[in-house]
Design an enzyme around this catalytic site. Structure first.
Site, mmCIF file in Angstrom:
data_model
loop_
_atom_site.group_PDB
_atom_site.id
_atom_site.type_symbol
_atom_site.label_atom_id
_atom_site.label_comp_id
_atom_site.label_asym_id
_atom_site.label_seq_id
_atom_site.Cartn_x
_atom_site.Cartn_y
_atom_site.Cartn_z
ATOM 1 C CD GLU A 135 -3.203 -4.697 38.490
ATOM 2 O OE1 GLU A 135 -1.811 -4.847 39.012
ATOM 3 O OE2 GLU A 135 -3.923 -4.471 39.414
ATOM 4 C CD GLU A 196 -2.066 0.739 43.963
ATOM 5 O OE1 GLU A 196 -3.115 0.594 43.239
ATOM 6 O OE2 GLU A 196 -1.165 -0.245 44.202
#
Length: 264
Positions: A135, A196
């Site tokens: 994150e 990602e």
């Protein structure tokens, strides 16, 4: 005339480009951090007010402890690499929110939220560090800003982004939420697999920089892939398949281990 428009477009895109730390990838950056931060703060406060905050619990304190440790290590790295201006954009905040969703997210500026649904899969602070690194990497790589820039370009063409944001705040809000993985309408604005995998690579190294064993990352993703039963958890809904990301994590492990050995 077409040639002039093309030259203008190329010049505009060149002006609105940035470089991702660590990976060196060029990205579109038509939206500035200063432009979106007020909206980010508003949406983060909304998320907190709509959920029970468990940050002062034992589990919540773990999230904060891991987050602060990793943020410190990442900022030290960024400063050493000449990204002082990027570091100044961060006002880190870490919260644990009550929700059955197996998810976590990070808004621009370092506004992080973990949901209680992901904590059993994390198991311990190293597991939290795997998710936290991923994150934090989204924030450091300005993925949300990049997705917002792409979204603005698609929705408004090459008009002034600041004007577009002022004239259509609802669209801007939707693009922001989609760009960090909170929006319900994913489509083109869902995190791309490129983002990602980049966040995985950077997150692996970030957790190693902070002294967390990166070899636990593939193990965490194995647990994650088994946690959803017939349907994948929200955290995997628009992400690369577990096998592919585990393969990529293992490929990047030697580099991460170098940072881990230095941090020990």
């Amino acid at each position: 005339m077409k040639k002039i428009v093309l030259i203008f477009a190329v010049g505009l895109l060149a002006y609105g480009c940035a470089t991702v730390p660590l990976t060196g990838r060029s990205q579109l950056a038509m939206v500035s951090s200063a432009e979106i931060q007020p909206l980010v703060n508003e949406e983060y406060n909304k998320a907190k007010s709509s959920s029970k905050i468990l940050t002062t619990t034992a589990e919540g304190k773990k999230v904060v402890r891991v987050g602060e440790k990793m943020a410190k290590a990442v900022e030290a790295y960024l400063i050493s690499e000449g990204y002082e201006s990027l570091v100044k954009e961060f006002a880190w905040e870490f919260n644990l929110l009550e929700s059955d969703q197996v998810n976590a997210w990070c808004m621009p500026g370092g506004k992080v939220a973990f949901y209680t649904g992901i904590m059993p899969i994390c198991q311990d602070e190293t597991g939290i560090a795997v998710v936290m690194g991923h994150e934090i990497a989204h924030a450091v790589a300005s993925h949300a800003r990049e997705r917002m820039s792409n979204g603005m370009m698609l929705n408004m063409g090459m008009s002034a982004v600041s004007t577009a944001m002022g004239q259509n705040p609802t669209m801007t809000q939707q693009i922001l939420l989609q760009s960090i993985g909170m929006g319900s309408e994913l489509g083109m604005l869902s995190f791309s697999r490129k983002h990602e995998l980049e966040a995985d690579e950077m997150g692996l190294i970030f957790m190693a920089m902070a002294g967390y064993d990166p070899r636990q990352a593939p193990i965490f993703w194995e647990r994650m892939s088994k946690s959803g039963g017939a349907a994948p958890p929200e955290f995997l809904s628009t992400h690369p398949g577990p096998d592919r990301r585990i393969e990529r994590l293992n490929a990047n492990m030697p580099k991460a281990m170098e940072y881990y050995e230095k941090a020990k």
